[in-house]
Design a protein around this motif. Structure first.
Motif, PDB file in Angstrom:
ATOM      1  N   LYS A   1      -4.518  -0.693 -10.315  1.00 40.02           N
ATOM      2  CA  LYS A   1      -4.884  -0.999 -11.707  1.00 40.02           C
ATOM      3  C   LYS A   1      -3.982  -0.282 -12.710  1.00 40.02           C
ATOM      4  CE  LYS A   1      -8.556   2.498 -11.898  1.00 40.02           C
ATOM      5  NZ  LYS A   1     -10.023   2.700 -12.077  1.00 40.02           N
ATOM      6  N   LYS A   2      -3.281   0.762 -12.245  1.00 42.02           N
ATOM      7  CA  LYS A   2      -2.369   1.490 -13.138  1.00 42.02           C
ATOM      8  C   LYS A   2      -0.951   0.910 -13.113  1.00 42.02           C
ATOM      9  CE  LYS A   2      -5.389   4.574 -14.411  1.00 42.02           C
ATOM     10  NZ  LYS A   2      -5.338   5.969 -13.951  1.00 42.02           N
ATOM     11  N   LEU A   3      -0.735  -0.103 -12.278  1.00 41.14           N
ATOM     12  CA  LEU A   3       0.570  -0.774 -12.244  1.00 41.14           C
ATOM     13  C   LEU A   3       0.594  -1.818 -13.352  1.00 41.14           C
ATOM     14  CD1 LEU A   3       3.306  -1.515 -11.073  1.00 41.14           C
ATOM     15  CD2 LEU A   3       2.142  -2.811  -9.281  1.00 41.14           C
ATOM     16  N   THR A   4       1.342  -1.538 -14.423  1.00 39.94           N
ATOM     17  CA  THR A   4       1.379  -2.404 -15.602  1.00 39.94           C
ATOM     18  C   THR A   4       2.808  -2.540 -16.102  1.00 39.94           C
ATOM     19  OG1 THR A   4       1.107  -0.610 -17.207  1.00 39.94           O
ATOM     20  CG2 THR A   4      -0.915  -1.536 -16.236  1.00 39.94           C
ATOM     21  N   HIS A   5       2.949  -3.197 -17.236  1.00 38.17           N
ATOM     22  CA  HIS A   5       4.279  -3.376 -17.820  1.00 38.17           C
ATOM     23  C   HIS A   5       4.931  -2.045 -18.187  1.00 38.17           C
ATOM     24  CE1 HIS A   5       1.588  -3.011 -21.288  1.00 38.17           C
ATOM     25  NE2 HIS A   5       2.636  -2.615 -21.979  1.00 38.17           N
TER      26      HIS A   5
ATOM     27  N   LYS B   1       0.828  -1.205   0.000  1.00 38.52           N
ATOM     28  CA  LYS B   1       0.000   0.000   0.000  1.00 38.52           C
ATOM     29  C   LYS B   1       0.866   1.259   0.000  1.00 38.52           C
ATOM     30  CE  LYS B   1      -3.798  -0.124   2.521  1.00 38.52           C
ATOM     31  NZ  LYS B   1      -4.724  -0.299   3.669  1.00 38.52           N
ATOM     32  N   LEU B   2       1.952   1.244   0.805  1.00 33.67           N
ATOM     33  CA  LEU B   2       2.850   2.396   0.848  1.00 33.67           C
ATOM     34  C   LEU B   2       3.575   2.600  -0.477  1.00 33.67           C
ATOM     35  CD1 LEU B   2       4.396   2.069   4.423  1.00 33.67           C
ATOM     36  CD2 LEU B   2       2.994   3.961   3.580  1.00 33.67           C
ATOM     37  N   LEU B   3       3.965   1.504  -1.112  1.00 28.88           N
ATOM     38  CA  LEU B   3       4.659   1.594  -2.401  1.00 28.88           C
ATOM     39  C   LEU B   3       3.788   2.308  -3.436  1.00 28.88           C
ATOM     40  CD1 LEU B   3       7.063   0.805  -4.236  1.00 28.88           C
ATOM     41  CD2 LEU B   3       5.870  -1.353  -4.689  1.00 28.88           C
ATOM     42  N   LEU B   4       2.530   1.935  -3.502  1.00 26.20           N
ATOM     43  CA  LEU B   4       1.623   2.593  -4.447  1.00 26.20           C
ATOM     44  C   LEU B   4       1.411   4.053  -4.054  1.00 26.20           C
ATOM     45  CD1 LEU B   4      -1.121  -0.160  -4.963  1.00 26.20           C
ATOM     46  CD2 LEU B   4       0.845   0.345  -6.418  1.00 26.20           C
ATOM     47  N   LYS B   5       1.237   4.310  -2.763  1.00 21.12           N
ATOM     48  CA  LYS B   5       0.977   5.674  -2.297  1.00 21.12           C
ATOM     49  C   LYS B   5       2.151   6.592  -2.597  1.00 21.12           C
ATOM     50  CE  LYS B   5      -0.402   8.248   1.843  1.00 21.12           C
ATOM     51  NZ  LYS B   5      -0.746   8.143   3.295  1.00 21.12           N
ATOM     52  N   GLU B   6       3.369   6.107  -2.348  1.00 22.15           N
ATOM     53  CA  GLU B   6       4.546   6.953  -2.575  1.00 22.15           C
ATOM     54  C   GLU B   6       4.788   7.235  -4.041  1.00 22.15           C
ATOM     55  OE1 GLU B   6       7.917   5.394  -0.510  1.00 22.15           O
ATOM     56  OE2 GLU B   6       6.991   5.576   1.472  1.00 22.15           O
ATOM     57  N   ASN B   7       4.252   6.388  -4.910  1.00 26.95           N
ATOM     58  CA  ASN B   7       4.397   6.616  -6.352  1.00 26.95           C
ATOM     59  C   ASN B   7       3.123   7.174  -6.971  1.00 26.95           C
ATOM     60  OD1 ASN B   7       7.150   5.454  -7.449  1.00 26.95           O
ATOM     61  ND2 ASN B   7       6.471   4.074  -5.810  1.00 26.95           N
ATOM     62  N   ASN B   8       2.165   7.487  -6.109  1.00 28.21           N
ATOM     63  CA  ASN B   8       0.923   8.143  -6.521  1.00 28.21           C
ATOM     64  C   ASN B   8       0.212   7.421  -7.666  1.00 28.21           C
ATOM     65  OD1 ASN B   8      -1.006  10.171  -6.244  1.00 28.21           O
ATOM     66  ND2 ASN B   8      -0.062  11.432  -7.854  1.00 28.21           N
ATOM     67  N   ILE B   9       0.094   6.073  -7.532  1.00 33.59           N
ATOM     68  CA  ILE B   9      -0.634   5.318  -8.540  1.00 33.59           C
ATOM     69  C   ILE B   9      -1.599   4.339  -7.858  1.00 33.59           C
ATOM     70  CG2 ILE B   9       1.236   5.428 -10.241  1.00 33.59           C
ATOM     71  CD1 ILE B   9       1.791   2.465  -9.586  1.00 33.59           C
TER      72      ILE B   9
END
Length: 554
Positions: free
Chosen positions: A489-493, A478-486
């Motif tokens: 579902k937007k985490l893709t290739h 959760k922190l990884l996504l938050k710190e990268n502001n994504i």
């Protein structure tokens, strides 16, 4: 000279060389090889992958004679506990027996660790596992214990046998087994296509249906025993209920055993659901009206494996009873070897009533095949099929399921204590709308947390780690996504490499932040400094999932 000893020695040497992080910081090569032997024994016996088996190990200082401890999911208010004690001889010409004093040590430990009122000095890894067991016992769950003594030599001698006998444990709750280098090699090389003869009793029905063939009939339980005496667990190669003898007190198996011992045994045919078998070809003499001898090729049992093994074990235990008129229903399907999808569907359908490990059956569905291709496109290897003894860096589907379910689906408590359902009722929730980038990132976080929890200095700094690594992994995701502001579902290739690099550079910082959140949540949950809470209560907090609502701060 035993060639099998040399095969095992080569394997554990390669294990140590290719996976240095698994074997701690010690420079003692012999200790590493001994640990590698226990690791290989655990993976072979439990039929799990090496990457999963490493989490089962407990050996080290203050291990109370236990080198590995495996706790199964709760089933019918019972749960299986498998204890491993390993002894590796570096002189490969030495054929000594498993030491009897080590058996006595494990027996003494069992008397202590399964009684919450007693205490024994244990290392942190073992302490955590015992706390989980005691937490389950406190919830009125019954532990069924199997002790596996593994070495590269002979079984224990008469003195060891006397230790076991004098322990006077209930036979239906504690059992002992020897497992050595020959057994491991047998696991590696055991599978061969089975051609056998099934001797059916009385009238049977044979029918061609939809370009397939089927026989329905009955077979004597002595025939089932003879079949398993000859071919053993190779008959269960595609069966989702591999019978390891772990749930020796399983109520269904006990009912089968009690029926076969009683005067009702001649009605066994009516009490049991029967056995489902598949083969690539069967033939019999159509000139006979009954009592067919059916020749089958590529025989496999896909449902009823527990019944078959319980039949075999019961007859061995009570050989003087008359089983002449004791039969069981059998269904035999002739399916071509390339009809894997149909075999999967039939096996799923015939096993749908129980929470079994369906990983092997899911391996050939479109989702798993697509993930394998997509993961390879990102430079990683994904294994859909169980591969117990392979050495190398790959992502197994079981590890992927645990990582995704705990991290992205935010179900860390269910992940740890409901693993048998990951490829069953939770399968679509885990793998639905999942892409390769999300899978790899989840596994990377999962592996990092798993590595951290085995380091002594981290365990001293964060006492919750033996119980919380799935929760920590969820928070880190959760922190990884938050710190990268994504969003997930937007985490893709397209941004995979950037996110992976970011995590690898910042994992310590993210781990530290996650620990702050978890520590505060634990203190809020208990309304006291969590380090003052006994291990059993701490384990229960994570197992029951009540802590989840306190972690909604990310």
């Amino acid at each position: 000279m035993s060639i099998n000893k040399h095969i095992i020695d080569q394997r554990i040497t390669k294990l140590v060389e290719e996976n240095p992080t698994w074997f701690g910081e010690t420079s003692d090569r012999n200790k590493k090889l001994s640990k590698a032997f226990v690791l290989l024994s655990v993976a072979s016996y439990l039929d799990i992958e090496l990457s999963e088996a490493i989490g089962v190990l407990t050996e080290g200082g203050n291990d109370a004679g236990i080198d590995a401890l495996y706790v199964e999911d709760v089933l019918s208010d019972e749960f299986s506990v498998v204890i491993f004690q390993g002894k590796y001889k570096f002189n490969l010409e030495d054929d000594s027996n498993f030491p009897s004093n080590s058996i006595q040590k494990v027996i003494d430990t069992i008397r202590t660790i399964f009684d919450p009122k007693k205490s024994v000095t244990k290392n942190k890894e073992l302490t955590a596992k015992i706390a989980e067991i005691n937490s389950l016992v406190s919830d009125a769950k019954i532990p069924i214990i199997k002790c596996i003594f593994t070495n590269n030599g002979l079984k224990w001698n008469n003195e060891g046998e006397m230790h076991i006998k004098n322990a006077d444990f209930p036979e239906n709750q504690v059992t002992f087994e020897h497992f050595n280098h020959d057994d491991i090699v047998k696991k590696i090389t055991s599978y061969k296509p089975i051609k056998a003869t099934l001797r059916l009793a009385g009238l049977s029905i044979a029918e061609d249906y939809n370009f397939k063939r089927v026989i329905i009939g009955k077979i004597g339980v002595m025939e089932i025993k003879a079949l398993f005496d000859t071919y053993g667990d190779n008959l269960l190669q595609k069966n989702v209920r591999r019978y390891l003898g772990l749930n020796v007190k399983n109520s269904v198996n006990l009912a089968i055993k009690e029926t076969l011992k009683s005067e009702k045994k001649e009605n066994f045919y009516f009490y049991n659901n029967g056995i489902t078998m598949i083969c690539s070809k069967f033939s019999y003499s159509g000139l006979q009206r009954q009592d067919w001898a059916v020749i089958v090729e590529d025989l496999q049992i896909i449902n009823g494996g527990q019944t078959c093994k319980t039949i075999q074990n019961t007859i061995e235990a009570y050989p003087n009873l008359d089983y002449t008129n004791v039969f069981v229903l059998v269904r035999l399907y002739e399916l071509s070897t390339d009809a894997q999808d149909l075999i999967t569907d039939v096996t799923l359908a015939t096993n749908s009533q129980s929470p079994v490990d369906l990983r092997d059956l899911r391996a050939n569905d479109l989702t798993q095949k697509a993930l394998e291709i997509e993961v390879a496109g990102l430079g990683f290897a994904y294994k859909r099929v169980r591969d117990t003894l392979s050495i190398g860096d790959f992502i197994s589907s079981s590890v992927a399921a645990e990582a995704v379910f705990a991290i992205w689906r935010e179900k860390p408590h269910l992940t740890k204590f409901n693993k048998k359902n990951l490829f069953g009722k939770y399968y679509d929730q885990i793998f639905g709308n999942l892409n390769a980038a999300q899978l790899i990132i989840a596994v990377t976080i999962y592996r990092y947390c798993d590595l951290i929890r085995r380091k002594e200095h981290f365990l001293n700094q964060y006492p919750h780690l033996p119980y919380s690594h799935y929760f920590i992994a969820m928070l880190m995701g959760k922190l990884l996504l938050k710190e990268n502001n994504i969003e997930l579902k937007k985490l893709t290739h397209t941004n995979f490499k950037f996110i992976l690099d970011y995590f690898n550079k910042n994992n310590e910082k993210i781990f530290y932040k996650s620990n702050l959140i978890l520590t505060k949540s634990l203190n809020d949950y208990f309304n006291i400094d969590y380090t003052k809470i006994e291990a059993r209560r701490l384990s229960a907090a994570f197992r029951r999932g009540e802590l989840i609502e306190f972690l909604q701060q990310v």
